[in-house]
Design an enzyme around this catalytic site. Structure first.
Site, PDB file in Angstrom:
ATOM      1  N   HIS A   1       0.942  -1.202  -0.069  1.00  0.00           N
ATOM      2  CA  HIS A   1      -0.286  -0.282  -0.024  1.00  0.00           C
ATOM      3  C   HIS A   1       0.710   1.415   0.160  1.00  0.00           C
ATOM      4  CE1 HIS A   1      -2.200   3.192   2.430  1.00  0.00           C
ATOM      5  NE2 HIS A   1      -3.033   2.832   1.513  1.00  0.00           N
TER       6      HIS A   1
ATOM      7  N   GLU B   1      -4.057   7.958   7.702  1.00  0.00           N
ATOM      8  CA  GLU B   1      -4.836   7.066   7.086  1.00  0.00           C
ATOM      9  C   GLU B   1      -4.968   5.822   7.951  1.00  0.00           C
ATOM     10  OE1 GLU B   1      -5.284   4.408   2.921  1.00  0.00           O
ATOM     11  OE2 GLU B   1      -4.139   6.062   2.845  1.00  0.00           O
TER      12      GLU B   1
ATOM     13  N   GLU C   1       2.047   1.909  -3.528  1.00  0.00           N
ATOM     14  CA  GLU C   1       1.014   2.520  -4.332  1.00  0.00           C
ATOM     15  C   GLU C   1       1.053   4.078  -4.241  1.00  0.00           C
ATOM     16  OE1 GLU C   1      -2.927   3.913  -3.405  1.00  0.00           O
ATOM     17  OE2 GLU C   1      -2.950   1.744  -2.852  1.00  0.00           O
ATOM     18  N   HIS C   2       1.064   4.352  -2.848  1.00  0.00           N
ATOM     19  CA  HIS C   2       0.931   5.773  -2.934  1.00  0.00           C
ATOM     20  C   HIS C   2       2.285   6.515  -3.303  1.00  0.00           C
ATOM     21  CE1 HIS C   2      -1.784   6.991   0.650  1.00  0.00           C
ATOM     22  NE2 HIS C   2      -2.259   5.762   0.056  1.00  0.00           N
TER      23      HIS C   2
END
Length: 432
Positions: free
Chosen positions: A67, A142, A70-71
């Site tokens: 993840h 997040e 991905e960012h």
């Protein structure tokens, strides 16, 4: 370029495997103005233990790194890729799941430019220690947001019960502690291993000329150099998952209690793609019959005040695992859990599992599926989720039509076992 015709749903796809191993699938829809591009790698949150490409020793990378990667892919030395898409009239996004990471755009103009941007930014990584450190604060916020989401905690609570010794139970974004350990070197290591074209696929759906689009993609890939592909050596646990936690709970600032019941799939799955699509669809029909809007048992649970509109259920089948979950808010969470377990374990004699009800449900499912194929968003989102080998969501009409009540009972008897059932509760915090 191979042309595949699905006469049952009046769809045609064009498929080609590039010289570098990238699989490209084009689905032209001339009656639409919008075009979607979806670039996916077979790499997700559970892939944290592997042997890096070109090496011999295994590594264990921090949780949440897929993840995090991905960012970071959207940030380049020249700026933010989102701005590039915006300047070309497109909207872009990305998401990471347990087993996949996808990058996408949608646009009604400059399709070629946006396709080139998608291919180039995903295939040109840029990480520095400075930008990595900056991102940790953003992703940390997040993670905290999800930790405050009671429904998210409920879902991962039951996964933690079913898969306590599997990376599946770790939040996709990782933890505050785990992401603090991520370095630029870690990101490059994971990128080199999992972002090779041979581990990726590109889906383009919407308004396009398939010949011109395939030529554009082919030329783009031919201009780039990639190392020779090797089979990826993942060390993720597979097969028998062993220990299962039967029940657990937490307290959160919620108004009503929540409960979720999970069934971990420990049965042997089909090995062929069509068999997997059939299994997934059959399981979906089974749980719709037992807990869907028209089921006798759901109506009873509602009338008895055990469930409300928050009640839901789902079946997940992915690389190396499959499970079902059922639950929602309830004033009597323990009683609801016992009822769900009883319905599942006594499904062999359920009044909802009949030929008549199955026939009606299949018609409803077929109608909904065919209607959904008019949505480019649905196709773009579901195509990779419902693709197993050569079987795709366009085979679903044939699969649904062929499922019998005997198939329903076969999945029921193989999947639903008392030793594979767990429950998880969220209770309101006591008033201070």
């Amino acid at each position: 370029m191979e042309k595949i015709v699905y006469s049952g749903v009046n769809e045609v796809i064009y498929k080609e495997k590039m010289a570098n191993g990238l699989t490209v699938i084009l689905l032209p829809k001339e009656d639409f103005n919008k075009t979607y591009g979806l670039f996916t790698t077979d790499y997700g949150s559970i892939d944290n233990h592997f042997i890096p490409l070109g090496e011999t020793e295994p590594v264990l990378v921090p949780d949440g790194i897929a993840h995090f990667l991905e960012h970071k892919m959207f940030e380049k030395e020249t700026g933010d890729v989102f701005q590039n898409f915006g300047a070309q009239g497109a909207s872009a996004n990305a998401y990471t799941s347990f087993t996949k990471t996808s990058y996408l755009f949608s646009t009604t103009s400059k399709v070629s430019e946006n396709m080139t941007t998608l291919l180039d930014f995903v295939q040109e990584p840029y990480f520095t220690e400075e930008t990595v450190e900056k991102e940790k604060g953003i992703i940390g916020q997040e993670i905290q947001m999800y930790q405050d989401d009671s429904n998210w905690r409920l879902f991962f609570g039951i996964i933690g019960n079913m898969y306590p010794n599997h990376p599946l139970h770790i939040d996709i974004a990782g933890t505050i502690d785990s992401i603090s350990e991520i370095t630029a070197e870690d990101l490059h290591l994971c990128y080199r291993t999992f972002y090779h074209p041979s581990n990726m696929n590109l889906l383009v759906v919407g308004k396009m000329n398939p010949e011109e689009m395939m030529t554009l993609i082919r030329d783009n890939q031919n201009r780039k150099e990639f190392k020779s592909s090797e089979p990826i050596k993942r060390l993720t646990p597979t097969g028998d998952q062993g220990h299962l936690i039967k029940t657990s709970s937490i307290k959160m600032p919620v108004n009503r209690s929540k409960v979720i019941v999970g069934v971990r799939g420990d049965d042997v799955l089909p090995e062929d793609g069509m068999g997997l699509l059939r299994y997934q669809t059959t399981a979906g029909l089974l749980f719709q019959l037992l807990f869907g809007d028209t089921s006798i048992t759901r109506e009873r649970l509602y009338n008895e005040g055990l469930i409300d509109d928050s009640f839901g259920y789902d079946f997940t089948l992915d690389r190396g695992f499959h499970f079902a979950d059922f639950g929602g808010d309830s004033a009597k969470p323990e009683e609801l859990s016992n009822e769900i377990k009883s319905i599942l374990l006594n499904a062999a004699t359920s009044p909802d599992l009949t030929e008549e009800k199955l026939t009606l449900l299949k018609k409803k499912m077929l109608g909904k599926h065919l209607q959904s194929l008019n949505s480019l968003e649905f196709i773009a989102r579901k195509f990779s989720q419902m693709s197993y080998g050569e079987a795709t969501l366009f085979d679903l009409v044939e699969v649904i039509d062929d499922i019998t009540l005997e198939d329903i009972h076969e999945v029921r008897s193989n999947f639903i076992k008392e030793e594979s059932i767990s429950d998880f509760y969220i209770y309101p915090e006591e008033e201070k």
